[in-house]
Design a protein around this motif. Sequence first.
Motif, PDB file in Angstrom:
ATOM      1  N   LEU A 108      -0.594  23.794  -8.983  1.00  0.00           N
ATOM      2  CA  LEU A 108      -0.695  22.333  -9.614  1.00  0.00           C
ATOM      3  C   LEU A 108      -1.449  21.602 -10.197  1.00  0.00           C
ATOM      4  CD1 LEU A 108       0.839  19.204  -8.838  1.00  0.00           C
ATOM      5  CD2 LEU A 108      -0.896  19.098  -6.806  1.00  0.00           C
ATOM      6  N   VAL A 109      -1.570  21.148 -11.524  1.00  0.00           N
ATOM      7  CA  VAL A 109      -2.173  21.144 -13.308  1.00  0.00           C
ATOM      8  C   VAL A 109      -2.713  18.961 -12.290  1.00  0.00           C
ATOM      9  CG1 VAL A 109      -2.485  20.279 -14.818  1.00  0.00           C
ATOM     10  CG2 VAL A 109      -1.646  22.940 -14.412  1.00  0.00           C
ATOM     11  N   GLY A 110      -1.441  18.628 -12.173  1.00  0.00           N
ATOM     12  CA  GLY A 110      -1.802  17.026 -11.971  1.00  0.00           C
ATOM     13  C   GLY A 110      -0.592  16.526 -11.981  1.00  0.00           C
ATOM     14  N   VAL A 111      -0.321  14.790 -11.700  1.00  0.00           N
ATOM     15  CA  VAL A 111       0.400  14.256 -12.014  1.00  0.00           C
ATOM     16  C   VAL A 111       0.962  13.200 -12.615  1.00  0.00           C
ATOM     17  CG1 VAL A 111       1.873  12.367  -9.880  1.00  0.00           C
ATOM     18  CG2 VAL A 111       0.722  14.452  -9.234  1.00  0.00           C
ATOM     19  N   ALA A 112       2.027  12.417 -13.831  1.00  0.00           N
ATOM     20  CA  ALA A 112       2.339  12.061 -14.489  1.00  0.00           C
ATOM     21  C   ALA A 112       2.675  10.838 -13.611  1.00  0.00           C
ATOM     22  CB  ALA A 112       2.359  12.417 -15.251  1.00  0.00           C
ATOM     23  N   GLY A 113       2.495   9.469 -14.383  1.00  0.00           N
ATOM     24  CA  GLY A 113       3.204   8.437 -14.100  1.00  0.00           C
ATOM     25  C   GLY A 113       3.070   7.865 -14.629  1.00  0.00           C
ATOM     26  N   THR A 114       4.629   6.566 -14.267  1.00  0.00           N
ATOM     27  CA  THR A 114       5.242   5.439 -14.695  1.00  0.00           C
ATOM     28  C   THR A 114       5.405   4.233 -14.169  1.00  0.00           C
ATOM     29  OG1 THR A 114       5.589   3.924 -16.935  1.00  0.00           O
ATOM     30  CG2 THR A 114       7.334   5.802 -15.374  1.00  0.00           C
ATOM     31  N   ASP A 115       4.922   2.862 -14.864  1.00  0.00           N
ATOM     32  CA  ASP A 115       5.134   1.989 -14.126  1.00  0.00           C
ATOM     33  C   ASP A 115       6.065   0.758 -14.676  1.00  0.00           C
ATOM     34  OD1 ASP A 115       3.080   1.735 -12.360  1.00  0.00           O
ATOM     35  OD2 ASP A 115       1.761   1.536 -12.870  1.00  0.00           O
ATOM     36  N   PHE A 116       7.419   1.089 -13.781  1.00  0.00           N
ATOM     37  CA  PHE A 116       9.064  -0.076 -13.967  1.00  0.00           C
ATOM     38  C   PHE A 116       8.351  -1.074 -13.441  1.00  0.00           C
ATOM     39  CE2 PHE A 116      12.922  -0.723 -14.313  1.00  0.00           C
ATOM     40  CZ  PHE A 116      13.566  -0.228 -14.761  1.00  0.00           C
ATOM     41  N   SER A 117       9.417  -2.007 -14.766  1.00  0.00           N
ATOM     42  CA  SER A 117       9.787  -3.528 -13.525  1.00  0.00           C
ATOM     43  C   SER A 117      10.889  -3.951 -13.130  1.00  0.00           C
ATOM     44  CB  SER A 117       9.154  -3.934 -15.274  1.00  0.00           C
ATOM     45  OG  SER A 117       9.061  -5.878 -14.608  1.00  0.00           O
ATOM     46  N   VAL A 118      10.831  -4.067 -11.722  1.00  0.00           N
ATOM     47  CA  VAL A 118      11.599  -4.343 -11.735  1.00  0.00           C
ATOM     48  C   VAL A 118      11.736  -5.637 -11.628  1.00  0.00           C
ATOM     49  CG1 VAL A 118      13.154  -4.372  -9.172  1.00  0.00           C
ATOM     50  CG2 VAL A 118      11.686  -2.545 -10.050  1.00  0.00           C
ATOM     51  N   THR A 119      11.096  -6.825 -11.815  1.00  0.00           N
ATOM     52  CA  THR A 119      11.562  -7.770 -12.239  1.00  0.00           C
ATOM     53  C   THR A 119      12.084  -8.239 -13.482  1.00  0.00           C
ATOM     54  OG1 THR A 119       8.960  -8.301 -10.771  1.00  0.00           O
ATOM     55  CG2 THR A 119      10.034 -10.195 -12.329  1.00  0.00           C
ATOM     56  N   ASP A 137     -11.364   3.312  -9.193  1.00  0.00           N
ATOM     57  CA  ASP A 137     -11.030   1.792  -8.731  1.00  0.00           C
ATOM     58  C   ASP A 137     -10.404   2.517  -7.510  1.00  0.00           C
ATOM     59  OD1 ASP A 137     -11.804   0.764 -10.705  1.00  0.00           O
ATOM     60  OD2 ASP A 137     -10.166   1.446 -11.859  1.00  0.00           O
ATOM     61  N   ASP A 138      -9.514   3.300  -6.978  1.00  0.00           N
ATOM     62  CA  ASP A 138      -9.129   3.888  -6.382  1.00  0.00           C
ATOM     63  C   ASP A 138      -8.776   4.847  -5.117  1.00  0.00           C
ATOM     64  OD1 ASP A 138      -6.939   4.680  -7.904  1.00  0.00           O
ATOM     65  OD2 ASP A 138      -5.435   3.186  -7.627  1.00  0.00           O
ATOM     66  N   GLN A 139      -9.365   5.698  -5.718  1.00  0.00           N
ATOM     67  CA  GLN A 139      -9.583   7.178  -5.038  1.00  0.00           C
ATOM     68  C   GLN A 139      -7.875   7.943  -5.160  1.00  0.00           C
ATOM     69  OE1 GLN A 139     -12.419   8.489  -4.344  1.00  0.00           O
ATOM     70  NE2 GLN A 139     -13.638   7.369  -4.820  1.00  0.00           N
ATOM     71  N   TYR A 140      -7.365   8.010  -6.535  1.00  0.00           N
ATOM     72  CA  TYR A 140      -5.775   8.001  -6.766  1.00  0.00           C
ATOM     73  C   TYR A 140      -5.774   9.842  -5.482  1.00  0.00           C
ATOM     74  CZ  TYR A 140      -7.089  12.177  -9.681  1.00  0.00           C
ATOM     75  OH  TYR A 140      -7.632  12.898 -10.764  1.00  0.00           O
ATOM     76  N   PRO A 141      -6.702  11.151  -5.500  1.00  0.00           N
ATOM     77  CA  PRO A 141      -5.935  11.690  -5.101  1.00  0.00           C
ATOM     78  C   PRO A 141      -5.600  11.194  -3.008  1.00  0.00           C
ATOM     79  CG  PRO A 141      -7.487  12.684  -5.773  1.00  0.00           C
ATOM     80  CD  PRO A 141      -8.088  11.322  -5.874  1.00  0.00           C
ATOM     81  N   ASP A 142      -5.734  10.581  -2.687  1.00  0.00           N
ATOM     82  CA  ASP A 142      -5.980   9.951  -1.370  1.00  0.00           C
ATOM     83  C   ASP A 142      -4.371   8.359  -1.313  1.00  0.00           C
ATOM     84  OD1 ASP A 142      -7.857  10.541  -0.282  1.00  0.00           O
ATOM     85  OD2 ASP A 142      -9.022   9.884  -0.788  1.00  0.00           O
ATOM     86  N   GLN A 143      -4.169   8.532  -2.592  1.00  0.00           N
ATOM     87  CA  GLN A 143      -3.301   7.542  -2.552  1.00  0.00           C
ATOM     88  C   GLN A 143      -1.818   7.954  -2.540  1.00  0.00           C
ATOM     89  OE1 GLN A 143      -3.436   4.058  -2.674  1.00  0.00           O
ATOM     90  NE2 GLN A 143      -6.220   4.471  -2.275  1.00  0.00           N
ATOM     91  N   HIS A 144      -1.020   6.794  -2.108  1.00  0.00           N
ATOM     92  CA  HIS A 144       0.526   7.771  -1.729  1.00  0.00           C
ATOM     93  C   HIS A 144       1.442   7.930  -3.004  1.00  0.00           C
ATOM     94  CE1 HIS A 144       1.345   3.164  -2.951  1.00  0.00           C
ATOM     95  NE2 HIS A 144       2.618   3.749  -3.692  1.00  0.00           N
ATOM     96  N   TYR A 145       1.554   7.536  -3.997  1.00  0.00           N
ATOM     97  CA  TYR A 145       1.883   7.941  -5.445  1.00  0.00           C
ATOM     98  C   TYR A 145       1.410   9.003  -6.158  1.00  0.00           C
ATOM     99  CZ  TYR A 145      -3.121   5.989  -7.521  1.00  0.00           C
ATOM    100  OH  TYR A 145      -4.301   5.798  -7.828  1.00  0.00           O
ATOM    101  N   TRP A 146       0.517   9.836  -5.349  1.00  0.00           N
ATOM    102  CA  TRP A 146      -0.200  10.669  -5.936  1.00  0.00           C
ATOM    103  C   TRP A 146      -0.300  11.563  -4.399  1.00  0.00           C
ATOM    104  CZ3 TRP A 146      -3.211  13.483  -9.502  1.00  0.00           C
ATOM    105  CH2 TRP A 146      -3.199  14.999  -8.595  1.00  0.00           C
ATOM    106  N   ARG A 147       0.590  11.241  -3.456  1.00  0.00           N
ATOM    107  CA  ARG A 147       0.790  12.093  -1.914  1.00  0.00           C
ATOM    108  C   ARG A 147       2.300  12.746  -2.099  1.00  0.00           C
ATOM    109  NH1 ARG A 147       0.004   9.454   1.815  1.00  0.00           N
ATOM    110  NH2 ARG A 147      -0.642   8.059   1.444  1.00  0.00           N
ATOM    111  N   ILE A 148       3.271  10.880  -2.453  1.00  0.00           N
ATOM    112  CA  ILE A 148       4.366  11.826  -2.610  1.00  0.00           C
ATOM    113  C   ILE A 148       5.007  12.568  -3.320  1.00  0.00           C
ATOM    114  CG2 ILE A 148       6.590  10.453  -2.828  1.00  0.00           C
ATOM    115  CD1 ILE A 148       5.264   7.990  -1.065  1.00  0.00           C
TER     116      ILE A 148
END
Length: 714
Positions: free
Chosen positions: A208-219, A163-174
Amino acid sequence: MLAKWLQRLRDRLLVRSISTQLFLYVLGGALVALGTMAAVFYRSIERESLGRIRAELNAQVEFTRGQLLESQRYIEILSAAVLTNRDRNIQDPEFYKQLTLEFFKQRPSLVLGVGFGQNAFQVLRDRQWFYPYFYVDQGQPNPIGERLPPPHSDWIYSELYKDDQYPDQHYWRIPVGNQKGIWIEPYEWSNIVMTSYLVPFYDSQKNLVGVAGTDFSVTELSKRVDRSVINNEGYFAILSRSGKLLAYPPKRKSLQANSSYRDLPLLRELWPILQSKNSDIIYHQDQIIAYERIPSANWIAIAVVPSDVVLGPLWRILIISVSIAAILLAIAVLGFVRRLNRQLKPILEKCNTLVATEKIMPMATPKATTSEAVFAFAVRDRQHMDELTFLCHSFDQMAAKVEATLQSLAETNQTLQATVQDRSEALNQLQQTQLQLIQSEKMSGLGQLLAGIAHEINNPVNFIHGNLDYVRDYVHELLQATTQVYAIHAGQASPSNGQASIDFEELAFIQADLIKILDSMTVGTDRIRQLVLSLRTFSRTDQTKDCVTNLHHGIESTLLLLKHRLKATSDHPAIEVITKYGDLPPVECYPGPLNQVFMNLLVNAIDALEQKTAGWSEAEIEANPSRIEITTQFIASENVVEISIADNGPGIPESVQARIFDPFFTTKPVGKGTGLGLSISYQVITERHQGKIFCRSQPNQGTQFMIHLPAGIK
C-alpha cells in the motif's frame, strides 16, 4: 301485494320478446367489441406512458452515473500520477502539493475537494504522514487550512494529518480494508451533503502506497434532480445503498443529512420492494413508481408520478369515445326496436282478441277439441314465446279452426233439422254457431294480415343488418382518429412521423354519413317497433291470472288507436275528448278484454256523433261541437271504481235501451257493425270482472255508459 308484484315482474322477464332479444344481442355485441377495442387502446397508451417514465428515469440515472464515473476516473488518474512520480523518486512535498492543486483545478463540476494521503514513508521518505488536500471554501467560520492567494482565494489547502489524524479516519480505513475504490455513505459537512470516492493504490510488490480521494457534492446533485418527470408532474429521488435520502425534492429543505427511507411512509413501504430487483415499475398508493439502481455507487434512483396524471386523460378520452359510440348505437337499435313494435302491434292485437274470444265463447262441437287444446296451450305458454313464434303458431292453427267451424256448422244444421220440435234450443245453438263463425272469419282475416308480416319485418331488418358493417367501420375509424389525436397532443407522434395523418375531410364525411345511416336506420326501425309494441300489448290479454292495472293507461292507449277517427275529415268534424281522471286505487282485471270494452264504447260514441253531424253546415258544427267526456272516480262507499264514457250524440230511444246488450242487436245500417260489441262488453264486465255496466240516455241529450269494477282495496 308484494308477492303479486314479484310474480308479475318474473312473468314479464320471462317474456321472450323478439325486440328485447334484438336490442340485447346487437347492443351487447357492439359494446363488447367497443370494450375490447377500448381495452387494447388503453393498454397501448398505458405502455407508452410507462415507457416515457422509464426513459426519463433512465436519463436521470445515466446523468448521475456519468457524474460519478467521471469523478472516479479523475481520482484514479491522480493516484496513478502520484505513483508514477514516486517511482521516479521525487521527494519534494511542494511538487506533490502542486500536482494535487493542478488536479483540483481540473476537477469535475460536482467535485468539492481533492487530495491523497501517503501510507507511512511510502511517498516522502523523510516523514511518516503526508496528506495534501485542496477544497472549495463553503463559507464556514475559521475554516481548517490555509486560504490560497488570489485569484484562487476561495480555495483552501489543508494538511489533513495535522487536523484529523487521517490514518485513524473512516475515509482511510474503509478503502484500505476493501482494497479497492469505494463510494462511502453520504455525510454532512458545512451544511452540505456530500460523499467521497476513495481509492487505494499500490506499488509493484502490492504494498500500500496511499489513498486518493475526492469529495462529491450530493446537495448540488439533488438540485439537478429537482425537476418534474412528465407533463410537469412527479419528481425524482435518490437513496444511498443503506437507504439515506440523497435527493427528495418534495421535502428537500425539511430533511436532514441523516434522513432515510424510514422517515417517509411511502419509501418505508417501498424499501423491501426496492431491494428485490435492480429496476422495475410498480403501482402503489395511486402512484406510478419506477426505480433503477445506479451501479457506480449502488444508489437507487426513483421516479414517482401520480397515476391520474398518466391514466386520467386516457380514461377521459376512452370514456367519451366509447360513450358516444354506445349512445349512437343504442339510439339506432332502439329506433329499430320501436319500429318493429309498431309494425307487429296490429297483428298481435288481432290474434290476442281472437284467442280471448275463443276463451269466452268455446265451440261446443266435440271435433274442435284438438284445435281448442292447441289454443289453450298457446294461451298458457304465451309468456315463454316471442312474438313471431306466437304469430306463426296462431297462423298454423287457423286453417284447422276454420275447417272445424264449418264442420260444426254443418252438424248444427243437421241437428236443427232433426230437432224441429225444440225451436228455442235450435235457435240458441244457431246463435252460438254464428258467433263462432264470426270468430273464424276474424281469424281468417288475421291470417291475411300475417301473410304480409314477414315482408314488413324482413325489409327493415335486412336494411339495418346491412348498415351495421358500415357503422362498425366508421366507429373503428373514429377511434383510430382519436388515438392519433391523443398521440399528437401527448407529444408522441406527429403527422410526419411515419403514421397515417388524420384526413379531416374524410373524418367529416364519416361523421356526416354515420349520422345519415343512423337516421335512416331509425326510420326503418320505427315501422317494426310498432308491430312489437302492439304484439306485446295484446299478449297481456291471455293472462290466466288477474293483474293490477292502471286503467288510465288502457283508456289512453285506446284513444291513441282511435285518434284517426277523432280528427276532422271531409265527412265529419273533429271530436273533442275531455278526460277527468280521479285518483283510483289498484284494480285487478284482465287488461286486454277491458281495453276492448273501452274500444267498443268509444267506437259506438264516435259512430253516433258522426251520424248526428252528417249533413250539418259549418255554422251548425261550430255551434254544437262533437264531444266525448271520460270520467273516472273511486266510490268509497261501494268500494268500486267507476268509469263513465259520455257523448253529446243523438241518444238512444228508451224502447231500444233494453236490448242494446243482446247479441246481434244493432241500430247501425248494414255493413257498419255486427251487433256483438256491447254484448261482448257486457260479458267481459259482468262475467269476467264481476262488475256492472249500464246505460243512461235520452233522445237528443247524448248517451252515457257507466262501468263499475270492484276495487283492489279490501
